[in-house]
Write a protein that holds these residues in place. Structure first.
Motif, PDB file in Angstrom:
ATOM      1  N   LEU A  14       0.856  -1.188   0.000  1.00 37.49           N
ATOM      2  CA  LEU A  14       0.000   0.000   0.000  1.00 37.49           C
ATOM      3  C   LEU A  14       0.890   1.236   0.000  1.00 37.49           C
ATOM      4  N   GLN A  15       0.480   2.269  -0.736  1.00 39.46           N
ATOM      5  CA  GLN A  15       1.259   3.500  -0.802  1.00 39.46           C
ATOM      6  C   GLN A  15       0.418   4.684  -0.339  1.00 39.46           C
ATOM      7  N   ASN A  16       1.069   5.652   0.287  1.00 41.06           N
ATOM      8  CA  ASN A  16       0.407   6.868   0.762  1.00 41.06           C
ATOM      9  C   ASN A  16      -0.850   6.529   1.560  1.00 41.06           C
ATOM     10  N   TYR A  42     -10.788  14.080   5.355  1.00 35.10           N
ATOM     11  CA  TYR A  42      -9.463  14.564   5.748  1.00 35.10           C
ATOM     12  C   TYR A  42      -8.511  14.530   4.552  1.00 35.10           C
ATOM     13  N   ILE A  43      -8.553  13.437   3.807  1.00 37.04           N
ATOM     14  CA  ILE A  43      -7.699  13.314   2.617  1.00 37.04           C
ATOM     15  C   ILE A  43      -8.002  14.450   1.636  1.00 37.04           C
ATOM     16  N   GLN A  44      -9.297  14.670   1.366  1.00 38.57           N
ATOM     17  CA  GLN A  44      -9.698  15.698   0.394  1.00 38.57           C
ATOM     18  C   GLN A  44      -9.333  17.101   0.852  1.00 38.57           C
ATOM     19  N   THR A  45      -9.528  17.387   2.136  1.00 36.17           N
ATOM     20  CA  THR A  45      -9.236  18.737   2.626  1.00 36.17           C
ATOM     21  C   THR A  45      -7.735  19.028   2.685  1.00 36.17           C
ATOM     22  N   HIS A  46      -6.922  17.996   2.507  1.00 37.07           N
ATOM     23  CA  HIS A  46      -5.473  18.191   2.480  1.00 37.07           C
ATOM     24  C   HIS A  46      -4.909  18.044   1.066  1.00 37.07           C
ATOM     25  N   GLN A  73      -7.839  -0.789  12.929  1.00 34.97           N
ATOM     26  CA  GLN A  73      -7.475   0.432  12.233  1.00 34.97           C
ATOM     27  C   GLN A  73      -8.121   0.438  10.864  1.00 34.97           C
ATOM     28  N   PHE A  74      -8.542   1.623  10.443  1.00 38.17           N
ATOM     29  CA  PHE A  74      -9.006   1.818   9.074  1.00 38.17           C
ATOM     30  C   PHE A  74      -7.896   2.506   8.308  1.00 38.17           C
ATOM     31  N   MET A  75      -7.734   2.110   7.047  1.00 38.76           N
ATOM     32  CA  MET A  75      -6.698   2.684   6.203  1.00 38.76           C
ATOM     33  C   MET A  75      -7.298   3.031   4.849  1.00 38.76           C
ATOM     34  N   LEU A  76      -6.889   4.162   4.320  1.00 44.56           N
ATOM     35  CA  LEU A  76      -7.241   4.564   2.964  1.00 44.56           C
ATOM     36  C   LEU A  76      -5.974   5.036   2.276  1.00 44.56           C
ATOM     37  N   GLN A  77      -5.873   4.757   0.990  1.00 46.08           N
ATOM     38  CA  GLN A  77      -4.731   5.222   0.219  1.00 46.08           C
ATOM     39  C   GLN A  77      -5.082   6.545  -0.457  1.00 46.08           C
ATOM     40  N   ALA A  78      -4.078   7.398  -0.580  1.00 41.04           N
ATOM     41  CA  ALA A  78      -4.252   8.683  -1.252  1.00 41.04           C
ATOM     42  C   ALA A  78      -3.322   8.744  -2.464  1.00 41.04           C
ATOM     43  N   ASN A  79      -3.662   9.625  -3.395  1.00 40.75           N
ATOM     44  CA  ASN A  79      -2.821   9.746  -4.584  1.00 40.75           C
ATOM     45  C   ASN A  79      -1.537  10.517  -4.304  1.00 40.75           C
ATOM     46  N   ASN A  80      -1.490  11.241  -3.167  1.00 42.15           N
ATOM     47  CA  ASN A  80      -0.295  11.986  -2.766  1.00 42.15           C
ATOM     48  C   ASN A  80      -0.021  11.757  -1.285  1.00 42.15           C
ATOM     49  N   PHE A  81       1.240  11.898  -0.908  1.00 44.87           N
ATOM     50  CA  PHE A  81       1.603  11.839   0.507  1.00 44.87           C
ATOM     51  C   PHE A  81       1.165  13.137   1.175  1.00 44.87           C
ATOM     52  N   ILE A  82       0.515  13.026   2.321  1.00 43.68           N
ATOM     53  CA  ILE A  82       0.068  14.198   3.062  1.00 43.68           C
ATOM     54  C   ILE A  82       1.069  14.457   4.189  1.00 43.68           C
ATOM     55  N   HIS A  83       1.692  15.626   4.162  1.00 43.62           N
ATOM     56  CA  HIS A  83       2.682  15.991   5.184  1.00 43.62           C
ATOM     57  C   HIS A  83       1.979  16.605   6.394  1.00 43.62           C
ATOM     58  N   ASN A  84       2.634  16.548   7.538  1.00 42.90           N
ATOM     59  CA  ASN A  84       2.129  17.163   8.772  1.00 42.90           C
ATOM     60  C   ASN A  84       0.727  16.682   9.146  1.00 42.90           C
ATOM     61  N   GLU A  86      -2.118  15.360  11.432  1.00 38.33           N
ATOM     62  CA  GLU A  86      -2.413  15.533  12.850  1.00 38.33           C
ATOM     63  C   GLU A  86      -3.061  14.277  13.424  1.00 38.33           C
ATOM     64  N   GLN A  87      -2.961  14.151  14.772  1.00 39.72           N
ATOM     65  CA  GLN A  87      -3.648  13.075  15.473  1.00 39.72           C
ATOM     66  C   GLN A  87      -5.154  13.235  15.258  1.00 39.72           C
ATOM     67  N   PRO A  88      -5.923  12.224  15.145  1.00 39.99           N
ATOM     68  CA  PRO A  88      -5.640  10.825  15.453  1.00 39.99           C
ATOM     69  C   PRO A  88      -5.139  10.033  14.246  1.00 39.99           C
ATOM     70  N   TYR A  89      -4.718  10.731  13.195  1.00 40.92           N
ATOM     71  CA  TYR A  89      -4.260  10.058  11.983  1.00 40.92           C
ATOM     72  C   TYR A  89      -2.746   9.934  11.965  1.00 40.92           C
ATOM     73  N   ARG A  90      -2.283   9.017  11.147  1.00 46.39           N
ATOM     74  CA  ARG A  90      -0.862   8.956  10.833  1.00 46.39           C
ATOM     75  C   ARG A  90      -0.750   8.587   9.360  1.00 46.39           C
ATOM     76  N   MET A  91       0.355   8.930   8.764  1.00 51.56           N
ATOM     77  CA  MET A  91       0.553   8.711   7.333  1.00 51.56           C
ATOM     78  C   MET A  91       1.760   7.815   7.123  1.00 51.56           C
ATOM     79  N   GLU A  92       1.590   6.808   6.279  1.00 52.42           N
ATOM     80  CA  GLU A  92       2.675   5.892   5.907  1.00 52.42           C
ATOM     81  C   GLU A  92       2.909   6.036   4.406  1.00 52.42           C
ATOM     82  N   SER A  93       4.141   6.315   4.007  1.00 51.03           N
ATOM     83  CA  SER A  93       4.415   6.444   2.575  1.00 51.03           C
ATOM     84  C   SER A  93       4.347   5.087   1.881  1.00 51.03           C
ATOM     85  N   LEU A  94       4.776   4.045   2.584  1.00 50.37           N
ATOM     86  CA  LEU A  94       4.737   2.693   2.024  1.00 50.37           C
ATOM     87  C   LEU A  94       4.501   1.686   3.139  1.00 50.37           C
TER      88      LEU A  94
END
Length: 158
Positions: A14-16, A42-46, A73-84, A86-94
């Motif tokens: 999984l990416q982003n 959250y993904i869309q607003t970022h 945990q729920f996970m969704l992939q995004a087309n771009n990496f989201i920087h910064n 905030e809690q309660p989320y975290r971002m994994e590039s890969l």
């Protein structure tokens, strides 16, 4: 047609991935739908777009009192990496999980547990030790027929 096909030594990649751990102490029945919508928003607003379906991670461990502690945990992939993020989320590039038992499930929504059961029986019959967690990817859903396609990955213990 209902089916569960099993395969060995598959890799989940999984990416982003934006991850949200759920608090299962809540009695809110709409918690899951609400959290999925929040993550998507959250993904869309970022400035990114969701790609691919929902991924659910779960693992049950015993706490210090020998009580089950469910990590979901729920996970969704995004087309771009989201920087910064905030809690309660975290971002994994890969996120790469190697050497998994994998099942492709086709059938009624309320019978998905059979895919988990079949993977467990397959592991037992083939002397495969699983690490105790699973990733479920909700690939497709037919609302009219109340059927779904889901992929279930269970990592093998190293």
């Amino acid at each position: 047609m209902n089916s569960i096909n099993i395969y060995e030594n598959k890799t989940l990649k999984l990416q982003n991935v934006i991850v949200r751990r759920l608090d299962l102490e809540s009695d809110d029945q709409n918690l899951f739908d609400s959290e999925i919508n929040k993550i998507s928003t959250y993904i869309q607003t970022h400035g990114a777009n969701q790609i691919g379906p929902l991924i659910q991670y779960s693992k049950v461990e015993l706490d210090e009192n020998n009580e089950p502690d469910i990590n979901m945990q729920f996970m969704l992939q995004a087309n771009n990496f989201i920087h910064n993020v905030e809690q309660p989320y975290r971002m994994e590039s890969l996120l790469r999980v190697k050497n998994c038992l994998y099942a492709r499930y086709n059938g009624p929504d309320d019978k998905l547990k059979f895919a988990y059961d079949k993977l467990g029986v397959y592991a037992f019959e083939n002397d495969i030790e699983l690490d105790g967690c699973n990733y479920t990817i909700y690939v497709d859903r037919n609302e009219e027929e109340e059927t779904m396609v889901a992929d279930v990955f269970m990592p093998v213990k190293e």
